[in-house]
Write an enzyme that holds these catalytic residues in place. Structure first.
Site, PDB file in Angstrom:
ATOM      1  N   ARG A 152      39.097  55.345  24.908  1.00  0.00           N
ATOM      2  CA  ARG A 152      39.115  54.651  26.178  1.00  0.00           C
ATOM      3  C   ARG A 152      39.529  55.717  27.301  1.00  0.00           C
ATOM      4  O   ARG A 152      40.456  55.456  28.116  1.00  0.00           O
ATOM      5  CB  ARG A 152      40.358  53.604  26.172  1.00  0.00           C
ATOM      6  CG  ARG A 152      40.120  52.665  25.444  1.00  0.00           C
ATOM      7  CD  ARG A 152      38.864  51.754  25.979  1.00  0.00           C
ATOM      8  NE  ARG A 152      38.710  50.234  25.278  1.00  0.00           N
ATOM      9  CZ  ARG A 152      38.406  50.096  23.904  1.00  0.00           C
ATOM     10  NH1 ARG A 152      37.796  51.046  23.265  1.00  0.00           N
ATOM     11  NH2 ARG A 152      38.469  49.069  23.426  1.00  0.00           N
ATOM     12  N   TYR A 155      38.646  55.009  30.922  1.00  0.00           N
ATOM     13  CA  TYR A 155      39.782  53.970  31.344  1.00  0.00           C
ATOM     14  C   TYR A 155      41.155  54.308  31.333  1.00  0.00           C
ATOM     15  O   TYR A 155      41.835  54.051  32.645  1.00  0.00           O
ATOM     16  CB  TYR A 155      39.324  52.712  30.319  1.00  0.00           C
ATOM     17  CG  TYR A 155      39.987  51.521  30.675  1.00  0.00           C
ATOM     18  CD1 TYR A 155      39.797  50.634  31.754  1.00  0.00           C
ATOM     19  CD2 TYR A 155      41.244  51.068  29.906  1.00  0.00           C
ATOM     20  CE1 TYR A 155      40.300  49.603  31.929  1.00  0.00           C
ATOM     21  CE2 TYR A 155      41.745  49.895  30.292  1.00  0.00           C
ATOM     22  CZ  TYR A 155      41.322  49.077  31.386  1.00  0.00           C
ATOM     23  OH  TYR A 155      41.915  47.877  31.459  1.00  0.00           O
TER      24      TYR A 155
HETATM   25  P1  NAD Z   1      36.742  40.427  33.781  1.00  0.00           P
HETATM   26  O1  NAD Z   1      35.839  41.529  33.702  1.00  0.00           O
HETATM   27  O2  NAD Z   1      36.672  39.394  33.266  1.00  0.00           O
HETATM   28  O3  NAD Z   1      36.911  40.303  35.298  1.00  0.00           O
HETATM   29  C1  NAD Z   1      36.804  41.335  36.556  1.00  0.00           C
HETATM   30  C2  NAD Z   1      36.147  40.824  37.890  1.00  0.00           C
HETATM   31  O4  NAD Z   1      36.343  41.835  38.689  1.00  0.00           O
HETATM   32  C3  NAD Z   1      34.942  40.186  37.615  1.00  0.00           C
HETATM   33  O5  NAD Z   1      34.769  38.927  38.237  1.00  0.00           O
HETATM   34  C4  NAD Z   1      34.006  41.258  38.661  1.00  0.00           C
HETATM   35  O6  NAD Z   1      33.080  40.547  39.223  1.00  0.00           O
HETATM   36  C5  NAD Z   1      35.210  41.936  39.555  1.00  0.00           C
HETATM   37  N1  NAD Z   1      34.677  43.180  39.940  1.00  0.00           N
HETATM   38  C6  NAD Z   1      34.255  44.257  39.193  1.00  0.00           C
HETATM   39  N2  NAD Z   1      33.945  45.404  40.072  1.00  0.00           N
HETATM   40  C7  NAD Z   1      34.148  44.758  41.085  1.00  0.00           C
HETATM   41  C8  NAD Z   1      34.122  45.336  42.369  1.00  0.00           C
HETATM   42  N3  NAD Z   1      33.769  46.790  42.487  1.00  0.00           N
HETATM   43  N4  NAD Z   1      34.707  44.695  43.744  1.00  0.00           N
HETATM   44  C9  NAD Z   1      35.367  43.390  43.458  1.00  0.00           C
HETATM   45  N5  NAD Z   1      35.409  42.917  42.182  1.00  0.00           N
HETATM   46  C10 NAD Z   1      34.920  43.292  41.310  1.00  0.00           C
HETATM   47  O7  NAD Z   1      38.322  41.435  33.901  1.00  0.00           O
HETATM   48  P2  NAD Z   1      39.650  41.062  33.364  1.00  0.00           P
HETATM   49  O8  NAD Z   1      39.666  41.188  31.440  1.00  0.00           O
HETATM   50  O9  NAD Z   1      39.973  39.721  34.013  1.00  0.00           O
HETATM   51  O10 NAD Z   1      40.429  42.304  33.762  1.00  0.00           O
HETATM   52  C11 NAD Z   1      41.112  42.059  34.980  1.00  0.00           C
HETATM   53  C12 NAD Z   1      41.999  43.281  35.510  1.00  0.00           C
HETATM   54  O11 NAD Z   1      43.027  43.566  34.112  1.00  0.00           O
HETATM   55  C13 NAD Z   1      41.121  44.817  35.322  1.00  0.00           C
HETATM   56  O12 NAD Z   1      41.676  45.567  36.300  1.00  0.00           O
HETATM   57  C14 NAD Z   1      41.578  45.272  34.014  1.00  0.00           C
HETATM   58  O13 NAD Z   1      41.241  46.489  33.933  1.00  0.00           O
HETATM   59  C15 NAD Z   1      42.850  44.756  33.683  1.00  0.00           C
HETATM   60  N6  NAD Z   1      43.215  44.743  32.199  1.00  0.00           N
HETATM   61  C16 NAD Z   1      42.415  43.868  31.579  1.00  0.00           C
HETATM   62  C17 NAD Z   1      42.788  43.541  30.013  1.00  0.00           C
HETATM   63  C18 NAD Z   1      41.964  42.708  29.169  1.00  0.00           C
HETATM   64  O14 NAD Z   1      42.296  42.948  28.050  1.00  0.00           O
HETATM   65  N7  NAD Z   1      41.230  42.011  29.677  1.00  0.00           N
HETATM   66  C19 NAD Z   1      43.814  44.597  29.588  1.00  0.00           C
HETATM   67  C20 NAD Z   1      44.487  45.476  30.387  1.00  0.00           C
HETATM   68  C21 NAD Z   1      44.259  45.520  31.719  1.00  0.00           C
END
Ligand code: NAD
Length: 255
Positions: A152, A155
């Site tokens: 990663r 990321y």
């Molecule tokens: P997800 O992919 O389910 O949702 C992300 C959302 O962000 C989507 O609706 C997408 O359309 C939107 N998006 C992407 N690029 C965009 C942009 N340029 N402008 C506006 N919207 C945009 O992701 P998630 O799992 O809900 O993750 C949300 C946050 O949590 C992220 O920042 C991710 O890095 C972080 N995170 C997630 C996890 C995990 O395991 N799911 C773990 C640690 C951190």
């Protein structure tokens, strides 16, 4: 226990996963929530779901990588509500790969959403918060912004940057009534993780291995992250700023 009556909140990337859960949780706690996403369809669905429950929400189309769109959205929010109490910088994208498997274009793409996106949105709302001497910013970093995670590289690089930005802005504006914190989730079952799993040759095997890396033996649920966001958004967390709120099922405990 935690409530957000009369608070105005905005969540980026709220059309899916953690962002959707945060938007729904905030609205249930009494906030007016601007549900924003670059994906209009999913963002509108989340806002409609909130309104169907007689809670308050409005969808606004927002791609966090565009400074121009961020400025336009800030003007709309401030013209309509006069202020923004809670900003949740949740929009983020992922990538699987080592340094050798990552291109410059991958780096730019991840940086533009995960780092520049947080910068762009914070930058357009901070002036009004500073004027009122009141504001609460919650950034979604990751456990990959606290410890290194194999495969990663891009990321983790961006999420360490989010943690750094969180602490810097928190320090710079602690005396201005602004609190800034980040949440660092471990693996949470969302479309984001499904997309990463699909990059493996055997997604189901990868899913089981991913779940097993948590001490609790499972992935988290979006609602479990939203609960932390609710605490950070509420007045009960008034003494909390500049922190990394780790919610990772014990992933990093033994490292
Ligand atoms: P997800 O992919 O389910 O949702 C992300 C959302 O962000 C989507 O609706 C997408 O359309 C939107 N998006 C992407 N690029 C965009 C942009 N340029 N402008 C506006 N919207 C945009 O992701 P998630 O799992 O809900 O993750 C949300 C946050 O949590 C992220 O920042 C991710 O890095 C972080 N995170 C997630 C996890 C995990 O395991 N799911 C773990 C640690 C951190």
């Amino acid at each position: 226990m935690f409530e957000l009556q009369n608070k105005i909140a905005l969540v980026t990337g709220a059309g899916s996963g953690i962002g959707a859960a945060i938007a729904e949780t905030f609205a249930r706690a009494g906030a007016f929530v601007f549900v924003t996403d670059r994906d209009e369809k999913s963002g509108r669905e989340v806002a409609d779901k909130i309104k169907a429950r007689k809670n308050q929400a409005e969808f606004l189309s927002l791609d966090v990588t565009s400074e121009e769109i961020c400025e336009r959205v800030a003007r709309t929010v401030l013209a309509s509500k006069g202020r923004l109490d809670v900003l949740v910088n949740n929009a983020g994208i992922g990538h699987v790969g080592t340094m050798m498997q990552t291109t410059g274009a991958d780096m730019d793409r991840l940086y533009s959403v995960n780092v520049r996106g947080v910068f762009n949105v914070t930058k357009v709302f901070l002036p009004e918060m500073l004027k009122r001497k009141s504001g609460n910013i919650i950034n979604l970093a990751s456990i990959g912004g606290v410890v290194g995670v194999r495969d990663r590289m891009a990321y983790c690089t961006t999420k360490f940057a989010v943690a750094g930005m969180t602490k810097s802005v928190a320090l710079d504006h602690a005396k201005d009534g602004i609190r800034v914190n980040c949440i660092c989730p471990g693996r949470v079952e969302t479309p984001f993780v499904s997309a990463r799993l699909a990059e493996y040759s055997d997604p189901e095997k990868a899913r089981q291995e991913m779940a097993a890396t948590q001490a609790l033996g499972r992935m988290g649920r979006p609602e479990e992250i939203a609960a932390a966001a609710l605490y950070l958004a509420s007045d009960e967390s008034a003494f909390v700023t500049g922190t990394e709120f780790i919610i990772d099922g014990g992933f990093s405990a033994g490292k």
